[in-house]
Scaffold this motif. Structure first.
Motif, PDB file in Angstrom:
ATOM      1  N   VAL A 268      13.924   5.668   5.844  1.00 45.92           N
ATOM      2  CA  VAL A 268      12.976   6.144   5.017  1.00 45.92           C
ATOM      3  C   VAL A 268      11.517   5.276   5.457  1.00 45.92           C
ATOM      4  CG1 VAL A 268      12.296   5.840   2.406  1.00 45.92           C
ATOM      5  CG2 VAL A 268      14.661   6.418   3.077  1.00 45.92           C
ATOM      6  N   GLU A 269      10.552   5.900   5.121  1.00 48.43           N
ATOM      7  CA  GLU A 269       9.234   5.356   5.543  1.00 48.43           C
ATOM      8  C   GLU A 269       9.075   4.175   4.630  1.00 48.43           C
ATOM      9  OE1 GLU A 269       4.625   6.403   6.455  1.00 48.43           O
ATOM     10  OE2 GLU A 269       6.297   7.958   6.359  1.00 48.43           O
TER      11      GLU A 269
ATOM     12  N   ARG B  48       6.361   1.645  -2.349  1.00 51.78           N
ATOM     13  CA  ARG B  48       5.959   2.031  -3.666  1.00 51.78           C
ATOM     14  C   ARG B  48       6.941   1.999  -4.794  1.00 51.78           C
ATOM     15  NH1 ARG B  48       3.801   6.909  -1.137  1.00 51.78           N
ATOM     16  NH2 ARG B  48       6.014   7.753  -1.610  1.00 51.78           N
ATOM     17  N   LEU B  49       8.201   1.936  -4.482  1.00 55.13           N
ATOM     18  CA  LEU B  49       9.351   1.751  -5.463  1.00 55.13           C
ATOM     19  C   LEU B  49       9.773   0.341  -5.626  1.00 55.13           C
ATOM     20  CD1 LEU B  49      11.516   4.653  -3.865  1.00 55.13           C
ATOM     21  CD2 LEU B  49      10.095   4.655  -6.030  1.00 55.13           C
TER      22      LEU B  49
ATOM     23  N   ARG C  81       6.341   2.823   3.268  1.00 53.29           N
ATOM     24  CA  ARG C  81       5.437   2.819   2.236  1.00 53.29           C
ATOM     25  C   ARG C  81       6.098   3.595   0.766  1.00 53.29           C
ATOM     26  NH1 ARG C  81       2.365   4.697   6.805  1.00 53.29           N
ATOM     27  NH2 ARG C  81       0.502   3.448   7.175  1.00 53.29           N
ATOM     28  N   THR C  82       7.136   4.472   1.181  1.00 54.26           N
ATOM     29  CA  THR C  82       7.890   4.710  -0.076  1.00 54.26           C
ATOM     30  C   THR C  82       8.802   3.716  -0.665  1.00 54.26           C
ATOM     31  OG1 THR C  82       8.207   7.243   1.138  1.00 54.26           O
ATOM     32  CG2 THR C  82       9.676   6.662  -0.624  1.00 54.26           C
TER      33      THR C  82
END
Length: 92
Positions: free
Chosen positions: A71-72, A78-79, A74-75
């Motif tokens: 998973v990138e 954000r979470l 940045r994702t």
């Protein structure tokens, strides 16, 4: 900071990360087994009760690590706050 664009190096880094995480997890599970076998016999009649539970959770954690490395970042970034609130809720 310069990003490494060589795909072979990235694969090698991921393999090293998963290998080290697996080794640490296996040693931790073995430590739990050696520390809890007697108590497990006293409470549940066999020495592997806590070991099997810990092994299942550890396997799920390693699977999650393996999936999250694709998973990138940045994702994941954000979470972070929703995960932190969720974990805080689970701990209360």
């Amino acid at each position: 900071m310069k990003q490494n664009s060589d795909p072979h190096q990235q694969l090698s880094d991921r393999t090293l990360f998963l290998t080290l995480a697996s080794l640490l997890t296996v040693s931790g599970v073995l430590f739990v087994f050696s520390a809890s076998a007697i108590k497990s016999i006293e409470l549940y009649g066999h020495p592997y009760y806590f070991f099997v539970k810990q092994l299942g959770v550890a396997g799920g954690g390693l699977l999650l690590i393996g999936l999250l490395q694709w998973v990138e970042w940045r994702t994941i970034e954000r979470l972070t706050l929703p995960f932190l609130v969720g974990v805080g809720g689970l701990l209360t």
